[in-house]
Enzyme design. Structure first.
Site, PDB file in Angstrom:
ATOM      1  N   ARG A  12      73.730  42.417  -4.164  1.00 41.71           N
ATOM      2  CA  ARG A  12      72.531  42.677  -3.343  1.00 41.71           C
ATOM      3  C   ARG A  12      72.474  44.137  -2.894  1.00 41.71           C
ATOM      4  O   ARG A  12      71.406  44.753  -2.887  1.00 41.71           O
ATOM      5  CB  ARG A  12      72.541  41.718  -2.134  1.00 41.71           C
ATOM      6  CG  ARG A  12      71.306  41.837  -1.270  1.00 41.71           C
ATOM      7  CD  ARG A  12      71.226  40.707  -0.244  1.00 41.71           C
ATOM      8  NE  ARG A  12      70.304  41.064   0.811  1.00 41.71           N
ATOM      9  CZ  ARG A  12      70.649  41.283   2.078  1.00 41.71           C
ATOM     10  NH1 ARG A  12      71.908  41.154   2.476  1.00 41.71           N
ATOM     11  NH2 ARG A  12      69.749  41.633   2.967  1.00 41.71           N
ATOM     12  N   THR A  37      71.823  32.836  -8.605  1.00 47.96           N
ATOM     13  CA  THR A  37      72.799  31.798  -8.930  1.00 47.96           C
ATOM     14  C   THR A  37      74.067  32.050  -8.094  1.00 47.96           C
ATOM     15  O   THR A  37      74.937  31.195  -7.954  1.00 47.96           O
ATOM     16  CB  THR A  37      73.128  31.852 -10.449  1.00 47.96           C
ATOM     17  OG1 THR A  37      73.699  30.619 -10.837  1.00 47.96           O
ATOM     18  CG2 THR A  37      74.056  33.008 -10.826  1.00 47.96           C
ATOM     19  N   TRP A  76      71.739  28.944  -3.347  1.00 53.11           N
ATOM     20  CA  TRP A  76      70.760  28.432  -4.311  1.00 53.11           C
ATOM     21  C   TRP A  76      71.418  27.400  -5.225  1.00 53.11           C
ATOM     22  O   TRP A  76      70.739  26.591  -5.832  1.00 53.11           O
ATOM     23  CB  TRP A  76      70.230  29.583  -5.166  1.00 53.11           C
ATOM     24  CG  TRP A  76      69.279  30.519  -4.491  1.00 53.11           C
ATOM     25  CD1 TRP A  76      67.905  30.463  -4.555  1.00 53.11           C
ATOM     26  CD2 TRP A  76      69.594  31.660  -3.679  1.00 53.11           C
ATOM     27  NE1 TRP A  76      67.372  31.508  -3.839  1.00 53.11           N
ATOM     28  CE2 TRP A  76      68.366  32.258  -3.288  1.00 53.11           C
ATOM     29  CE3 TRP A  76      70.779  32.246  -3.232  1.00 53.11           C
ATOM     30  CZ2 TRP A  76      68.303  33.402  -2.490  1.00 53.11           C
ATOM     31  CZ3 TRP A  76      70.712  33.389  -2.434  1.00 53.11           C
ATOM     32  CH2 TRP A  76      69.495  33.947  -2.064  1.00 53.11           C
ATOM     33  N   THR A  77      72.746  27.525  -5.366  1.00 50.66           N
ATOM     34  CA  THR A  77      73.459  26.666  -6.322  1.00 50.66           C
ATOM     35  C   THR A  77      74.706  26.073  -5.665  1.00 50.66           C
ATOM     36  O   THR A  77      75.141  26.536  -4.609  1.00 50.66           O
ATOM     37  CB  THR A  77      73.895  27.476  -7.570  1.00 50.66           C
ATOM     38  OG1 THR A  77      74.786  28.518  -7.137  1.00 50.66           O
ATOM     39  CG2 THR A  77      72.719  28.088  -8.294  1.00 50.66           C
ATOM     40  N   ASP A  92      76.420  31.795 -13.499  1.00 52.25           N
ATOM     41  CA  ASP A  92      76.028  31.012 -14.684  1.00 52.25           C
ATOM     42  C   ASP A  92      74.516  30.798 -14.623  1.00 52.25           C
ATOM     43  O   ASP A  92      73.830  31.480 -13.856  1.00 52.25           O
ATOM     44  CB  ASP A  92      76.813  29.680 -14.727  1.00 52.25           C
ATOM     45  CG  ASP A  92      76.622  28.865 -13.447  1.00 52.25           C
ATOM     46  OD1 ASP A  92      75.658  29.131 -12.699  1.00 52.25           O
ATOM     47  OD2 ASP A  92      77.439  27.959 -13.197  1.00 52.25           O
ATOM     48  N   ASP A 132      61.303  32.142  -5.736  1.00 48.06           N
ATOM     49  CA  ASP A 132      62.110  31.479  -6.766  1.00 48.06           C
ATOM     50  C   ASP A 132      61.258  30.407  -7.466  1.00 48.06           C
ATOM     51  O   ASP A 132      61.216  30.330  -8.691  1.00 48.06           O
ATOM     52  CB  ASP A 132      63.339  30.788  -6.152  1.00 48.06           C
ATOM     53  CG  ASP A 132      64.293  31.748  -5.464  1.00 48.06           C
ATOM     54  OD1 ASP A 132      64.655  32.758  -6.080  1.00 48.06           O
ATOM     55  OD2 ASP A 132      64.688  31.490  -4.309  1.00 48.06           O
TER      56      ASP A 132
HETATM   57  C1  HEM Z   1      62.707  38.564  -6.998  1.00 54.46           C
HETATM   58  C2  HEM Z   1      62.624  39.024  -5.759  1.00 54.46           C
HETATM   59  C3  HEM Z   1      63.738  38.820  -4.779  1.00 54.46           C
HETATM   60  C4  HEM Z   1      63.627  38.348  -3.535  1.00 54.46           C
HETATM   61  C5  HEM Z   1      62.346  37.974  -2.833  1.00 54.46           C
HETATM   62  C6  HEM Z   1      64.969  38.241  -2.986  1.00 54.46           C
HETATM   63  C7  HEM Z   1      65.277  37.778  -1.738  1.00 54.46           C
HETATM   64  C8  HEM Z   1      66.550  37.547  -1.267  1.00 54.46           C
HETATM   65  C9  HEM Z   1      66.872  37.033   0.036  1.00 54.46           C
HETATM   66  C10 HEM Z   1      65.865  36.685   1.115  1.00 54.46           C
HETATM   67  C11 HEM Z   1      68.213  36.935   0.114  1.00 54.46           C
HETATM   68  C12 HEM Z   1      69.047  36.466   1.308  1.00 54.46           C
HETATM   69  C13 HEM Z   1      69.603  37.674   2.028  1.00 54.46           C
HETATM   70  C14 HEM Z   1      70.443  37.293   3.226  1.00 54.46           C
HETATM   71  O1  HEM Z   1      69.987  36.514   4.069  1.00 54.46           O
HETATM   72  O2  HEM Z   1      71.579  37.816   3.312  1.00 54.46           O
HETATM   73  C15 HEM Z   1      68.760  37.360  -1.136  1.00 54.46           C
HETATM   74  C16 HEM Z   1      70.088  37.353  -1.449  1.00 54.46           C
HETATM   75  C17 HEM Z   1      70.585  37.784  -2.631  1.00 54.46           C
HETATM   76  N1  HEM Z   1      69.874  38.426  -3.628  1.00 54.46           N
HETATM   77 FE1  HEM Z   1      67.875  38.511  -3.782  1.00 54.46          FE
HETATM   78  N2  HEM Z   1      65.856  38.684  -3.916  1.00 54.46           N
HETATM   79  C18 HEM Z   1      65.149  39.055  -5.031  1.00 54.46           C
HETATM   80  C19 HEM Z   1      65.667  39.603  -6.177  1.00 54.46           C
HETATM   81  C20 HEM Z   1      66.992  39.833  -6.394  1.00 54.46           C
HETATM   82  C21 HEM Z   1      67.527  40.593  -7.493  1.00 54.46           C
HETATM   83  C22 HEM Z   1      66.674  41.332  -8.529  1.00 54.46           C
HETATM   84  C23 HEM Z   1      68.883  40.543  -7.375  1.00 54.46           C
HETATM   85  C24 HEM Z   1      69.937  41.176  -8.248  1.00 54.46           C
HETATM   86  C25 HEM Z   1      69.754  41.478  -9.513  1.00 54.46           C
HETATM   87  C26 HEM Z   1      69.196  39.756  -6.204  1.00 54.46           C
HETATM   88  C27 HEM Z   1      70.457  39.428  -5.774  1.00 54.46           C
HETATM   89  C28 HEM Z   1      70.749  38.745  -4.615  1.00 54.46           C
HETATM   90  C29 HEM Z   1      72.077  38.252  -4.274  1.00 54.46           C
HETATM   91  C30 HEM Z   1      73.324  38.331  -5.135  1.00 54.46           C
HETATM   92  C31 HEM Z   1      71.965  37.653  -3.018  1.00 54.46           C
HETATM   93  C32 HEM Z   1      73.087  36.976  -2.227  1.00 54.46           C
HETATM   94  C33 HEM Z   1      73.707  37.967  -1.255  1.00 54.46           C
HETATM   95  C34 HEM Z   1      74.858  37.395  -0.461  1.00 54.46           C
HETATM   96  O3  HEM Z   1      75.353  36.304  -0.737  1.00 54.46           O
HETATM   97  O4  HEM Z   1      75.278  38.086   0.475  1.00 54.46           O
HETATM   98  N3  HEM Z   1      68.029  39.369  -5.616  1.00 54.46           N
HETATM   99  N4  HEM Z   1      67.707  37.747  -1.962  1.00 54.46           N
END
Ligand code: HEM
Length: 332
Positions: A64, A216, A257-258, A265, A287
């Site tokens: 992230r 994932t 999410w998973t 995966d 999503d």
């Molecule tokens: C498509 C639009 C996207 C939206 C609206 C979105 C939104 C979010 C939100 C709301 C969270 C939760 C954050 C938190 O509360 O800590 C999150 C977590 C995360 N996002 Fe996204 N995201 C998007 C795209 C992506 C992309 C492109 C990637 C990487 C290629 C990504 C990787 C992650 C990961 C790995 C987490 C988990 C972080 C953790 O466990 O600390 N996301 N995302």
């Protein structure tokens, strides 16, 4: 001295990974940036990053962090670097690190500071992207053909404007995004909003769907994005295994999410498509739209049906994301 099975595992992994790193000869010359980074620096940084990832199981937040550094990019801005934003290391500065979308990421930067201290010639921009790519690889995901030698932004004056990253849910007025950032991303629909954000970066529908598959991995937290539950049966300290089958220690909390959220995966796609999936698993509006929108759906279904197809598209899209707005010295 008797080594624990975990230490032996880390040592074995590190040695073979560094060998792979050297063997694959990433696209770097021996001196590639004004910081004079060398291949030995990059190998050392990777070894340290791998240990941090395996000891703390912090891969998801690193993915992230790197995505939020890169995802500010606006391809239409032609002014001198780093005006267009991107993977330039600016997320480490205030005000950018304090942007609403970046809640919780200061801790990830802090975890990587020892890597910068040990290898000062490796840029922050490279360290963030390396931590993300390694997180995915160590979690069982695809090998990403990374390139290093990014220049760093040097101060808060080079931070990106707030408002370039996507919203997962609409505001109380029913709108995603807004007029902030470098271009308006405001839209009443999640699919329209995603296209405004990702097209601005120069990414297409397949890349939007593939990159969304990074969900994932990891969790959403009430005290960061405000989304999801305080904890679920998958995040309350119950058993989580890593890709190597070993049990992972983690701080409880959030919604995933998973079910196996420390493994990379295609289960994000199989779960999202399953109306009978456990209701404690997270399905954000951005999503769900991947299986509703006519342009996104064929890719989402393809990635649901084939992990190999997902990995292939993901690795390409991740590489592209990791290089948005980056200045490599010398330019290769
Ligand atoms: C498509 C639009 C996207 C939206 C609206 C979105 C939104 C979010 C939100 C709301 C969270 C939760 C954050 C938190 O509360 O800590 C999150 C977590 C995360 N996002 Fe996204 N995201 C998007 C795209 C992506 C992309 C492109 C990637 C990487 C290629 C990504 C990787 C992650 C990961 C790995 C987490 C988990 C972080 C953790 O466990 O600390 N996301 N995302």
């Amino acid at each position: 001295m008797k080594l624990s099975p975990l230490t032996l595992f880390v040592l074995a992994l590190t040695t073979s990974d560094v060998a792979a790193f050297v063997h694959n000869k990433p696209a770097i010359s021996s001196r590639v940036s004004p910081l004079q980074v060398t291949r030995a620096d990059l190998e050392g940084a990777q070894e340290m990053i791998d240990k941090i990832l395996l000891e703390r199981n912090c891969g998801p937040v690193m993915v992230r962090l790197a995505w939020h550094d890169a995802g500010t990019y606006d391809a239409s801005i032609k002014e001198e670097w780093p005006a267009a934003g991107g993977a330039v290391g600016s997320i480490r500065f205030e005000p950018e690190i304090n942007h609403g979308a970046n809640a919780g990421l200061a801790g990830a930067v802090k975890l990587l500071e020892p890597v910068k201290a040990a290898f000062p010639d490796v840029s922050y921009a490279d360290i963030f992207q390396m931590a993300s790519a390694r997180s995915i690889e160590l979690a069982g995901g695809p090998k990403i053909d990374m390139k290093y030698g990014r220049c760093d932004t040097t101060g808060p004056h080079q931070c990106s404007k707030e408002g370039n990253l996507p919203d997962a849910e609409p505001s109380p007025e029913g709108k995603y995004g807004g007029p902030g950032g470098t271009a308006s991303t405001e839209d009443k629909t999640p699919n329209g909003h995603l296209r405004k954000v990702f097209y601005r970066m120069g990414l297409n529908d397949e890349e939007i769907v593939a990159l969304s598959g990074a969900h994932t991995f990891g969790r959403a937290y009430k005290d960061r994005s405000g989304l999801g539950a305080t904890e679920t049966k998958f995040t309350n300290g119950s058993k989580q295994v890593r890709a190597d089958g070993t049990e992972a220690k983690y701080n409880p909390g959030g919604s995933s999410w998973t079910e196996r959220w420390l493994v990379f995966d295609n289960s994000y796609f199989t779960t999202m498509a399953d109306s009978k999936a456990d209701p404690e698993l997270l399905k954000l509006s951005t999503d769900k739209t991947l299986f509703d929108d006519d342009g996104f759906k064929p890719f989402a279904e393809k990635f649901r049906d084939s992990q190999d197809a997902f990995f292939e598209s993901y690795a390409k899209a991740h590489k592209k994301l990791s290089e948005l707005g980056s200045k490599f010295e010398p330019v290769e």
